[in-house]
Structure formats: C-alpha cells, structure tokens
Enzyme design. Sequence first.
Site, PDB file in Angstrom:
ATOM      1  N   TYR A   1      -3.669   8.117  -7.059  1.00 27.59           N
ATOM      2  CA  TYR A   1      -2.736   6.938  -6.523  1.00 27.59           C
ATOM      3  C   TYR A   1      -2.923   6.759  -5.154  1.00 27.59           C
ATOM      4  O   TYR A   1      -3.275   5.502  -4.657  1.00 27.59           O
ATOM      5  CB  TYR A   1      -1.213   7.514  -6.724  1.00 27.59           C
ATOM      6  CG  TYR A   1      -0.183   6.553  -5.912  1.00 27.59           C
ATOM      7  CD1 TYR A   1       0.194   5.581  -6.472  1.00 27.59           C
ATOM      8  CD2 TYR A   1       0.321   7.091  -4.698  1.00 27.59           C
ATOM      9  CE1 TYR A   1       1.182   4.645  -5.756  1.00 27.59           C
ATOM     10  CE2 TYR A   1       1.154   6.322  -3.907  1.00 27.59           C
ATOM     11  CZ  TYR A   1       1.600   5.214  -4.481  1.00 27.59           C
ATOM     12  OH  TYR A   1       2.429   4.228  -3.672  1.00 27.59           O
TER      13      TYR A   1
ATOM     14  N   SER B   1       0.750  -1.140   0.188  1.00 24.95           N
ATOM     15  CA  SER B   1       0.018  -0.160  -0.135  1.00 24.95           C
ATOM     16  C   SER B   1       0.841   1.299   0.004  1.00 24.95           C
ATOM     17  O   SER B   1       1.937   1.149  -0.676  1.00 24.95           O
ATOM     18  CB  SER B   1      -0.720  -0.090   1.331  1.00 24.95           C
ATOM     19  OG  SER B   1      -1.705   1.214   1.232  1.00 24.95           O
ATOM     20  N   SER B   2       0.600   2.243   0.873  1.00 29.70           N
ATOM     21  CA  SER B   2       1.230   3.664   0.705  1.00 29.70           C
ATOM     22  C   SER B   2       0.954   4.283   1.936  1.00 29.70           C
ATOM     23  O   SER B   2      -0.358   4.394   2.598  1.00 29.70           O
ATOM     24  CB  SER B   2       1.154   4.206  -0.465  1.00 29.70           C
ATOM     25  OG  SER B   2       1.750   5.668  -0.214  1.00 29.70           O
TER      26      SER B   2
ATOM     27  N   LYS C   1      -4.294   3.142  -3.302  1.00 23.13           N
ATOM     28  CA  LYS C   1      -3.850   2.348  -2.040  1.00 23.13           C
ATOM     29  C   LYS C   1      -4.873   2.317  -0.979  1.00 23.13           C
ATOM     30  O   LYS C   1      -5.041   1.248  -0.167  1.00 23.13           O
ATOM     31  CB  LYS C   1      -2.620   3.102  -1.921  1.00 23.13           C
ATOM     32  CG  LYS C   1      -1.464   3.064  -2.512  1.00 23.13           C
ATOM     33  CD  LYS C   1      -1.069   1.630  -3.115  1.00 23.13           C
ATOM     34  CE  LYS C   1      -0.013   1.550  -3.973  1.00 23.13           C
ATOM     35  NZ  LYS C   1       0.506   0.280  -4.410  1.00 23.13           N
TER      36      LYS C   1
HETATM   37  P1  NAP Z   1       9.677   0.799  -8.763  1.00 27.61           P
HETATM   38  O1  NAP Z   1      11.047   1.027  -8.281  1.00 27.61           O
HETATM   39  O2  NAP Z   1       9.129   1.809  -9.921  1.00 27.61           O
HETATM   40  O3  NAP Z   1       9.328  -0.543  -9.298  1.00 27.61           O
HETATM   41  C1  NAP Z   1       8.082  -0.867  -9.880  1.00 27.61           C
HETATM   42  C2  NAP Z   1       8.135  -2.444 -10.133  1.00 27.61           C
HETATM   43  O4  NAP Z   1       6.695  -2.730 -10.513  1.00 27.61           O
HETATM   44  C3  NAP Z   1       8.825  -3.123 -11.485  1.00 27.61           C
HETATM   45  O5  NAP Z   1       9.506  -4.283 -10.894  1.00 27.61           O
HETATM   46  C4  NAP Z   1       7.963  -2.966 -12.500  1.00 27.61           C
HETATM   47  O6  NAP Z   1       8.243  -3.908 -13.640  1.00 27.61           O
HETATM   48  C5  NAP Z   1       6.646  -3.357 -11.831  1.00 27.61           C
HETATM   49  N1  NAP Z   1       5.821  -2.594 -12.792  1.00 27.61           N
HETATM   50  C6  NAP Z   1       5.167  -1.577 -12.772  1.00 27.61           C
HETATM   51  N2  NAP Z   1       4.177  -1.088 -13.612  1.00 27.61           N
HETATM   52  C7  NAP Z   1       3.946  -2.634 -13.873  1.00 27.61           C
HETATM   53  C8  NAP Z   1       3.044  -3.002 -14.936  1.00 27.61           C
HETATM   54  N3  NAP Z   1       2.109  -2.149 -15.563  1.00 27.61           N
HETATM   55  N4  NAP Z   1       2.901  -4.507 -15.242  1.00 27.61           N
HETATM   56  C9  NAP Z   1       3.922  -5.236 -14.795  1.00 27.61           C
HETATM   57  N5  NAP Z   1       4.795  -4.682 -13.715  1.00 27.61           N
HETATM   58  C10 NAP Z   1       4.746  -3.402 -13.482  1.00 27.61           C
HETATM   59  O7  NAP Z   1       8.523   0.797  -7.517  1.00 27.61           O
HETATM   60  P2  NAP Z   1       8.818   0.715  -6.050  1.00 27.61           P
HETATM   61  O8  NAP Z   1       9.104   2.233  -5.589  1.00 27.61           O
HETATM   62  O9  NAP Z   1       9.442  -0.298  -5.778  1.00 27.61           O
HETATM   63  O10 NAP Z   1       7.191   0.810  -5.803  1.00 27.61           O
HETATM   64  C11 NAP Z   1       6.823  -0.621  -5.276  1.00 27.61           C
HETATM   65  C12 NAP Z   1       5.509  -0.537  -4.734  1.00 27.61           C
HETATM   66  O11 NAP Z   1       5.640   0.117  -3.586  1.00 27.61           O
HETATM   67  C13 NAP Z   1       4.270   0.064  -5.631  1.00 27.61           C
HETATM   68  O12 NAP Z   1       3.276  -0.574  -5.244  1.00 27.61           O
HETATM   69  C14 NAP Z   1       4.169   1.498  -4.872  1.00 27.61           C
HETATM   70  O13 NAP Z   1       2.947   2.013  -5.229  1.00 27.61           O
HETATM   71  C15 NAP Z   1       4.555   1.144  -3.447  1.00 27.61           C
HETATM   72  N6  NAP Z   1       5.195   2.244  -2.666  1.00 27.61           N
HETATM   73  C16 NAP Z   1       6.414   2.988  -3.066  1.00 27.61           C
HETATM   74  C17 NAP Z   1       6.757   4.043  -2.551  1.00 27.61           C
HETATM   75  C18 NAP Z   1       8.090   4.562  -2.609  1.00 27.61           C
HETATM   76  O14 NAP Z   1       8.441   5.499  -2.372  1.00 27.61           O
HETATM   77  N7  NAP Z   1       8.963   4.050  -3.816  1.00 27.61           N
HETATM   78  C19 NAP Z   1       6.031   4.608  -1.442  1.00 27.61           C
HETATM   79  C20 NAP Z   1       4.854   4.016  -1.167  1.00 27.61           C
HETATM   80  C21 NAP Z   1       4.465   2.804  -1.634  1.00 27.61           C
HETATM   81  P3  NAP Z   1       9.624  -3.441 -14.548  1.00 27.61           P
HETATM   82  O15 NAP Z   1      10.779  -3.524 -14.007  1.00 27.61           O
HETATM   83  O16 NAP Z   1       9.180  -4.386 -15.804  1.00 27.61           O
HETATM   84  O17 NAP Z   1       9.222  -2.292 -15.362  1.00 27.61           O
END
Ligand code: NAP
Length: 255
Positions: free
Chosen positions: A160, A146-147, A164
């Site tokens: 977004y 989630s977030s 979540k």
């Molecule tokens: P990230 O570094 O941008 O990586 C995204 C991952 O999801 C990659 O493995 C990507 O695959 C895959 N992905 C994205 N869109 C996709 C699609 N349409 N179909 C299939 N695969 C897809 O993201 P992250 O920051 O690690 O975030 C992971 C989760 O944590 C998300 O749900 C995000 O909302 C949540 N989150 C993140 C943060 C933050 O600050 N980073 C904060 C709160 C919540 P590819 O490598 O093939 O592109």
Amino acid sequence: MGSLAGRTALVTGGSRGIGRATAERLGREGALVAVHYGRNGGAAEEVVASIRAAGGTAFAVRAELGTGGDVEALWAEFDRQILEHGDSGGLDILVNNAGITPRGHIEEVTPAAFDEVFAVNVRAPFFLVQQGLKRLRDGGRIINVSSGATRIALTDIIAYGMTKGAIDTFSLTLAKALGSRGITVNSVAPGIIDTDMNASWLRGNEAAEQSAAQLSALGRVGRPEDVADVVAFLASDDARWVTGQVIDATGGSQL
Ligand code: NAP
C-alpha cells in the site's frame, strides 16, 4: 455564491470516509459534484442527498476500479450525467481519492494482492487522468490522495505504501506536464483518519485509539473533514501557485 460556483468536480470514492467529506465540502463551495463509488450505491446516494439538502448539486457515478474497462465505464457515466445537469461536459477538479489498504508484511503479500492494490490505487487514477485530459478544463485541479505511509515506514502495509509513493511521483511529474495549461496537480497525505478503512481495529477499541492519537503531534485521530478541508484549499483559487507538492495532512504524525 461559493468559491467554486460554476466548477464541476469528480471525487472518486466519494461515497464514504475522506471522499464523502470532500464531496460535501466541494458541494458547499458551490461546485457541481460527481460522487463516484464502487459498490455502495446507497452510501453514494446519501452523499448526493446531503449535498442537495445543503443547497448544492450532485450526482452519483458507479464504476468498480481495478477491473477491466473501469475507467471507460466511469467516464461514460460521467459524460452522460453531466450533460443532464446542464454542464457543457467539462471538468474542473478531479480528486483521485478511492483506494484500498490491504494489510501484509513483505513475507505475506501475494502477487494477486499486490496487483490488486496497484490496480485500484495507481493504475486507475493514472488512466482516469489520461482519459480525462480532454475533459479537464485549462486552469483545473488534480488532487491525488496519498498517505503518510510514504514518509513513515509502516511495515504491515508495505505494498500500500508503495502505491502511494507512486501517486506522489505521479503528482510531481504530471504537474510539470500540465503546467502549461494552468492545471495544478498535488498530493494530500493523510495520517490515521477515522473512516471505515480503519474501523475494524480502531472503532470501539480505546487502547488502539489512544495509541493512534499519540502518533499525532496534535494528540488525536484525524477526521475526514481534516483532510477534506486541505483538498478544498488545493481546489480553490487561493492554491493557484502550489503545484507538484505533497501536502502532509497527518496532524504532525511521527514528527
Ligand atoms: P474508505 O472509508 O474505506 O472509503 C473508500 C472509498 O473508496 C469508498 O467510497 C469506496 O466505494 C471507494 N472504493 C474503494 N475501492 C474501490 C474500487 N475498487 N472501485 C471503486 N471505488 C472504490 O476509505 P478512506 O479511509 O476514506 O480513504 C480514502 C483515501 O484516503 C484512500 O486513497 C486511502 O488510501 C487514503 N488514506 C486513508 C487513510 C485513513 O486512515 N483512512 C490514511 C491515509 C490515506 P464504495 O463505498 O462503493 O465501497
């Protein structure tokens, strides 16, 4: 023997960021890990190689979520490869992590952008679970990423944040629906984590990093491992009595 030896895990978006750290941690705990990705096959193969180099087992699964037939394609590829790895075809741990964070205030979000973020962040995990239920073994785990945006009003990512919120309701209700099978369902809510998702505004921008760090009571920006370790806890036997919850992993942001 790791604590998850004999278990099989699927981590969506396991190729980068939080998903990568989660896949690697579950692999170190002894789980056979399916590393899902959308487009970045090279990154997914890197994760698989790093899990294997650490003594674990893993394979990559491609499916672009949010497109027609996405969930069917993911499960078909999972089923094909899991048999090759000697598993009977079941799953113990499903981590719904893949997600996108399009920016936009209320005045700016287009219907197409709104539909896309809901398709990737909400529809895909919903139907992944629905179609995965027959594969998920009793006593299993579903962990939805989630977030902190469900607790903290972030006006520039309003759609977004809503996705979540939907995920947290999914975790709550699914926990009740699957409890009789001993399956736990929880959300983990990260704060700002240093991943590709935030690279454009965070990396190499000292002022942005400092102000992001100050949001956390602990005074730094989160790392993917900070979240992966919480996911691993929820996946473990130690978390057997925790279900239907949102675990805040924001480093105490905006307390
Ligand atoms: P990230 O570094 O941008 O990586 C995204 C991952 O999801 C990659 O493995 C990507 O695959 C895959 N992905 C994205 N869109 C996709 C699609 N349409 N179909 C299939 N695969 C897809 O993201 P992250 O920051 O690690 O975030 C992971 C989760 O944590 C998300 O749900 C995000 O909302 C949540 N989150 C993140 C943060 C933050 O600050 N980073 C904060 C709160 C919540 P590819 O490598 O093939 O592109």
